[in-house]
Design a protein around this motif. Structure first.
Motif, PDB file in Angstrom:
ATOM      1  N   UNK A  64       0.841  -1.191   0.000  1.00 52.63           N
ATOM      2  CA  UNK A  64       0.000   0.000   0.000  1.00 52.63           C
ATOM      3  C   UNK A  64       0.881   1.247   0.000  1.00 52.63           C
ATOM      4  N   UNK A  65       0.462   2.270  -0.718  1.00 48.23           N
ATOM      5  CA  UNK A  65       1.312   3.451  -0.834  1.00 48.23           C
ATOM      6  C   UNK A  65       1.409   4.201   0.491  1.00 48.23           C
ATOM      7  N   UNK A 123       1.238   8.488  -0.579  1.00 54.41           N
ATOM      8  CA  UNK A 123       0.067   9.196  -1.076  1.00 54.41           C
ATOM      9  C   UNK A 123      -0.289  10.304  -0.093  1.00 54.41           C
ATOM     10  N   UNK A 166      -2.780  11.886   0.327  1.00 61.90           N
ATOM     11  CA  UNK A 166      -4.158  11.972   0.809  1.00 61.90           C
ATOM     12  C   UNK A 166      -4.563  10.770   1.650  1.00 61.90           C
ATOM     13  N   UNK A 167      -3.614   9.984   2.102  1.00 65.30           N
ATOM     14  CA  UNK A 167      -3.983   8.887   2.985  1.00 65.30           C
ATOM     15  C   UNK A 167      -4.500   9.487   4.290  1.00 65.30           C
ATOM     16  N   UNK A 215     -21.149  10.274   6.210  1.00 62.88           N
ATOM     17  CA  UNK A 215     -20.491  11.501   5.779  1.00 62.88           C
ATOM     18  C   UNK A 215     -19.017  11.493   6.183  1.00 62.88           C
ATOM     19  N   UNK A 269     -16.223   9.635   4.162  1.00 62.56           N
ATOM     20  CA  UNK A 269     -15.788  10.292   2.918  1.00 62.56           C
ATOM     21  C   UNK A 269     -14.701  11.323   3.205  1.00 62.56           C
ATOM     22  N   UNK A 283     -11.257   9.398   4.355  1.00 59.21           N
ATOM     23  CA  UNK A 283     -10.462   8.833   3.260  1.00 59.21           C
ATOM     24  C   UNK A 283     -10.206   9.844   2.150  1.00 59.21           C
ATOM     25  N   UNK A 284     -10.884  10.991   2.193  1.00 59.32           N
ATOM     26  CA  UNK A 284     -10.871  11.942   1.073  1.00 59.32           C
ATOM     27  C   UNK A 284     -11.313  11.231  -0.204  1.00 59.32           C
ATOM     28  N   UNK A 285     -12.353  10.435  -0.082  1.00 59.37           N
ATOM     29  CA  UNK A 285     -12.855   9.642  -1.210  1.00 59.37           C
ATOM     30  C   UNK A 285     -14.364   9.792  -1.186  1.00 59.37           C
ATOM     31  N   UNK A 286     -14.974  10.239  -2.290  1.00 60.60           N
ATOM     32  CA  UNK A 286     -16.375  10.679  -2.211  1.00 60.60           C
ATOM     33  C   UNK A 286     -17.423   9.586  -2.331  1.00 60.60           C
ATOM     34  N   UNK A 287     -17.011   8.349  -2.554  1.00 63.42           N
ATOM     35  CA  UNK A 287     -18.019   7.308  -2.804  1.00 63.42           C
ATOM     36  C   UNK A 287     -17.882   6.130  -1.850  1.00 63.42           C
ATOM     37  N   UNK A 314      -6.262   2.802   3.365  1.00 65.02           N
ATOM     38  CA  UNK A 314      -7.336   2.896   2.390  1.00 65.02           C
ATOM     39  C   UNK A 314      -6.867   2.325   1.055  1.00 65.02           C
ATOM     40  N   UNK A 315      -7.641   1.397   0.511  1.00 63.92           N
ATOM     41  CA  UNK A 315      -7.268   0.721  -0.740  1.00 63.92           C
ATOM     42  C   UNK A 315      -8.022   1.286  -1.934  1.00 63.92           C
ATOM     43  N   UNK A 319     -11.532  -0.356  -8.090  1.00 62.80           N
ATOM     44  CA  UNK A 319     -10.131  -0.658  -7.775  1.00 62.80           C
ATOM     45  C   UNK A 319     -10.040  -2.060  -7.185  1.00 62.80           C
TER      46      UNK A 319
END
Lengths: 140, 77
Positions: free
Chosen positions: A15-16, A19, A21-22, A96, A99, A102-106, A116-117, A122
């Motif tokens: 895993x990175x 990143x 934004x992790x 809410x 999201x 993880x800074x991930x909207x879905x 976070x994968x 993905x």
């Protein structure tokens, strides 16, 4: 079972860590649940660190409420790693918060070993190319 | 809340100017999209990073529900 080991040089399948934004919203230690006096953010941090394989989804693996969640649960249930799932439809605050965490909207969202994968696309691609099996077998 | 495929392409090309974007309306309601993106900007990046680039470009439309569901495929040319 997809226990394929790909010979990837330099441990690229890990895993990175770089990143930008992790998850960084929660402290690394002392992650309390809301019942213990923490916030929803510290509760998420607790969930993803206390469980090696976590799926935030709509519904449950037995009764998924969304096709993407169903596909993710189905993929992850094929491995020997215990799957911890969180039904975000039962917890609007967490729906809410995850999201933002993880800074991930879905949703769905998958965490392996606290990292976070990604979402269902993905996950499916990593399942097909063997990367997912490799990550899960490295959990120890 | 619908969104036109042209707008999806335009938003992605703000972040990835060379992007070749193919949008498929999965439900006929203009809010469930499959989006295939081909760009040199993905070179050397892991899948998570590639998807983040596209999701970041569409962030506002994802958060306000204009795009309700997004199936994403990314690759280099």
């Amino acid at each position: 079972m997809a226990k394929i080991s790909l010979p990837i040089a330099g441990g690229a399948a890990k895993a990175p860590a770089s990143d930008s934004k992790t998850p960084s919203a929660a402290p690394a230690t002392g992650n309390k649940t809301r019942a213990e006096g923490g916030t929803v953010m510290t509760e998420i941090a607790h969930e993803v660190s206390a469980n090696k394989l976590v799926l935030y989804m709509k519904g449950s693996p037995a009764m998924p409420q969304c096709g993407f969640s169903a596909r993710s649960a189905q993929i992850l249930s094929q491995f020997d790693v215990p799957l911890y799932t969180v039904d975000i439809l039962r917890d609007p605050e967490k729906r809410q918060a995850i999201k933002e965490f993880s800074k991930w909207p879905t949703i769905p969202q998958v965490y392996i070993g606290g990292e976070f994968v990604g979402g269902s696309d993905i996950l499916a691609e990593m399942y097909e190319n063997g990367e997912l099996g490799e990550m899960l077998s490295e959990l120890g | 809340m619908p969104i036109e495929p042209e707008e999806i392409g335009d938003l992605i090309r703000v972040a990835l100017p060379d992007a070749e974007v193919t949008c498929t309306d999965l439900t006929g309601t203009l809010d469930h999209w499959q989006v295939d993106v081909v760009s040199l900007g993905f070179a050397g990046k892991r899948l998570l990073a590639q998807h983040r680039m596209v999701k970041d470009a569409l962030h506002e439309r994802l958060m306000d529900g204009t795009i309700h569901a997004l199936t994403l495929k990314t690759r280099t040319p």
